[in-house]
Design a protein around this motif. Structure first.
Motif, PDB file in Angstrom:
ATOM      1  N   VAL A 266     -34.533  57.905 -16.723  1.00 34.59           N
ATOM      2  CA  VAL A 266     -33.729  58.485 -15.380  1.00 34.59           C
ATOM      3  C   VAL A 266     -32.323  59.085 -16.048  1.00 34.59           C
ATOM      4  N   TRP A 267     -32.189  60.266 -15.617  1.00 36.31           N
ATOM      5  CA  TRP A 267     -30.709  60.808 -15.684  1.00 36.31           C
ATOM      6  C   TRP A 267     -30.003  61.024 -14.314  1.00 36.31           C
ATOM      7  N   LEU A 268     -28.873  60.570 -14.275  1.00 39.34           N
ATOM      8  CA  LEU A 268     -28.034  60.775 -13.139  1.00 39.34           C
ATOM      9  C   LEU A 268     -26.847  61.863 -13.731  1.00 39.34           C
ATOM     10  N   GLY A 269     -27.104  62.826 -13.092  1.00 37.88           N
ATOM     11  CA  GLY A 269     -26.415  64.037 -13.592  1.00 37.88           C
ATOM     12  C   GLY A 269     -26.988  64.773 -14.891  1.00 37.88           C
ATOM     13  N   ASP A 270     -26.202  64.521 -15.795  1.00 38.94           N
ATOM     14  CA  ASP A 270     -26.655  64.848 -17.380  1.00 38.94           C
ATOM     15  C   ASP A 270     -26.702  63.729 -18.260  1.00 38.94           C
ATOM     16  N   VAL A 271     -26.695  62.358 -17.641  1.00 38.30           N
ATOM     17  CA  VAL A 271     -26.240  61.620 -18.349  1.00 38.30           C
ATOM     18  C   VAL A 271     -27.532  60.565 -18.233  1.00 38.30           C
ATOM     19  N   SER A 272     -28.433  60.087 -19.305  1.00 32.31           N
ATOM     20  CA  SER A 272     -29.538  58.974 -19.292  1.00 32.31           C
ATOM     21  C   SER A 272     -29.035  57.693 -18.918  1.00 32.31           C
ATOM     22  N   ILE A 273     -29.347  57.080 -17.899  1.00 30.16           N
ATOM     23  CA  ILE A 273     -28.919  55.799 -17.638  1.00 30.16           C
ATOM     24  C   ILE A 273     -30.131  54.578 -18.164  1.00 30.16           C
ATOM     25  N   GLY A 274     -30.897  55.179 -18.863  1.00 30.68           N
ATOM     26  CA  GLY A 274     -32.144  54.532 -19.480  1.00 30.68           C
ATOM     27  C   GLY A 274     -33.363  54.462 -18.676  1.00 30.68           C
ATOM     28  N   GLY A 275     -34.415  53.706 -19.262  1.00 27.88           N
ATOM     29  CA  GLY A 275     -35.766  53.576 -18.902  1.00 27.88           C
ATOM     30  C   GLY A 275     -36.415  52.488 -19.554  1.00 27.88           C
ATOM     31  N   ALA A 276     -37.594  52.425 -19.313  1.00 25.50           N
ATOM     32  CA  ALA A 276     -38.315  51.258 -19.935  1.00 25.50           C
ATOM     33  C   ALA A 276     -39.891  51.698 -19.763  1.00 25.50           C
ATOM     34  N   GLU A 277     -40.804  50.519 -20.470  1.00 27.41           N
ATOM     35  CA  GLU A 277     -42.251  50.588 -20.267  1.00 27.41           C
ATOM     36  C   GLU A 277     -42.438  49.340 -19.457  1.00 27.41           C
TER      37      GLU A 277
END
Length: 363
Positions: A266-277
């Motif tokens: 997930v990106w908010l604006g142009d910054v990735s705030i993370g992800g997961a499996e």
């Protein structure tokens, strides 16, 4: 193995022919042995078909006038004679036609771009020698329209007095199908008919083709729509924040999707705030909507003003990309999910309600 020639020894009656066949056995081009099939008498004088008469017997019919020769003609008599003598040789030596049956069609791999099909065909060889499967000719059609066709050369050899399952691989390219037929839409299920021609070279009988058919259904899969409806913060600090992403998944297919797992970023604006499996189990009904909560942990200090805009209720742009692993009636699939240019905002505690009441998502 093959027939070397036919010999016509003299016979007293000019309308009664005695035929001896010389048969050659070979193995991969090397002469093994030859044998002569005992002569048989062929009565060419009467009827539309040549009559096969065993050695030592003589039908009195050859004494009658030939009333039918003008109807069938000599060529027809020769054709019938060849057919009859072929059956006689087949019976004497023990050669016969192979048999085949489609035992199943399965889909080992399917995605948004193509579907791999495998047609399983059980072939039985009743002959005392191996027979080569020269070619496999195939056609896949839907409602009479060709989807794919091809030829598989040198398909193998079927052992003597044996049976063997032959696997015929086929591939359907969805872009080719959709470009050719505009009415075939993504997400739909279409009927198919597989036509297979097995081409053998059988001793004595020569080259022959066994036609087979099998029908079924195949999907034209479509990726689900995804929306990040809201972000609920469980614990907030600038160093580490724990939140829950509330996702809305819409199934655009005419078949159910059984969700097993997903991966995302997930990106908010142009910054990735993370992800997961993570492993996630849910059923997405055909042409239906399912809501999924997925956890995420991120560092607010890394993406600046986007968080403050969201907290103040102004909303912020987001991008979400990932995949979902699903079971379908046609096998397992890995489907992409993506949303670019979406807008979401932080929901205050009092605004968190059930998903069925989603009016608080509107500005």
């Amino acid at each position: 193995m093959g027939v070397v020639g036919a010999f016509f020894p003299p016979c007293v009656d000019p309308m009664l022919y005695r035929v001896e066949w010389s048969v050659l056995w070979s193995n991969q081009g090397r002469l093994e042995s030859t044998a002569t099939i005992p002569g048989v008498f062929i009565d060419m004088s009467t009827s539309d078909k040549a009559e096969v008469v065993e050695r030592g017997s003589k039908d009195e019919k050859h004494k009658e006038d030939d009333q039918e020769e003008g109807k069938g003609g000599f060529i027809e008599k020769v054709k019938d004679f060849i057919h009859d003598i072929g059956e006689k040789i087949e019976e004497a030596i023990g050669f016969g036609k192979p048999t085949a049956d489609v035992t199943g069609v399965h889909i080992p791999s399917i995605n948004l771009h193509k579907a791999d099909l495998v047609v399983d065909v059980l072939i039985k060889n009743p002959n005392p020698v191996p027979i080569p499967l020269i070619d496999i000719d195939y056609l896949v059609e839907s409602d009479g329209r060709k989807l794919v066709s091809g030829l598989i050369p040198d398909a193998g050899t079927i052992h003597a007095h044996g049976e063997q399952t032959v696997n015929i691989p086929l591939t359907l390219i969805y872009d080719d199908i959709k470009q050719t037929y505009d009415d075939i839409k993504p997400g739909s299920i279409i009927p198919y008919r597989v036509k297979v021609g097995l081409i053998f070279d059988v001793p004595i009988l020569g080259r022959l083709t066994l036609p087979l058919e099998k029908t079924g259904e195949i999907p034209i899969p479509y990726k689900p729509d995804v929306d990040l409806e809201k972000i609920h913060f469980e614990r907030f600090s600038f160093e580490e924040t724990v939140a829950t992403l509330h996702l809305k998944l819409e199934n655009k297919n005419d078949f159910d999707l059984g969700l097993n797992a997903l991966d995302y970023e997930v990106w908010l604006g142009d910054v990735s705030i993370g992800g997961a499996e993570l492993t996630k189990s849910a059923k997405i009904q055909k042409t239906g909507i399912t809501y999924i909560d997925i956890p995420i942990t991120f560092r607010p200090k890394d993406f600046g003003s986007a968080l403050w805009d969201m907290i103040r209720g102004r909303g912020t742009g987001y991008t979400l990309k990932g995949h979902i692993d699903v079971d379908t009636p046609f096998g397992a699939m890995k489907l992409p999910i993506s949303k670019e240019g979406g807008t979401t905002r932080l929901k205050k505690k009092k605004e968190d309600r059930d998903y069925d009441d989603d009016e608080d998502d509107e500005d």
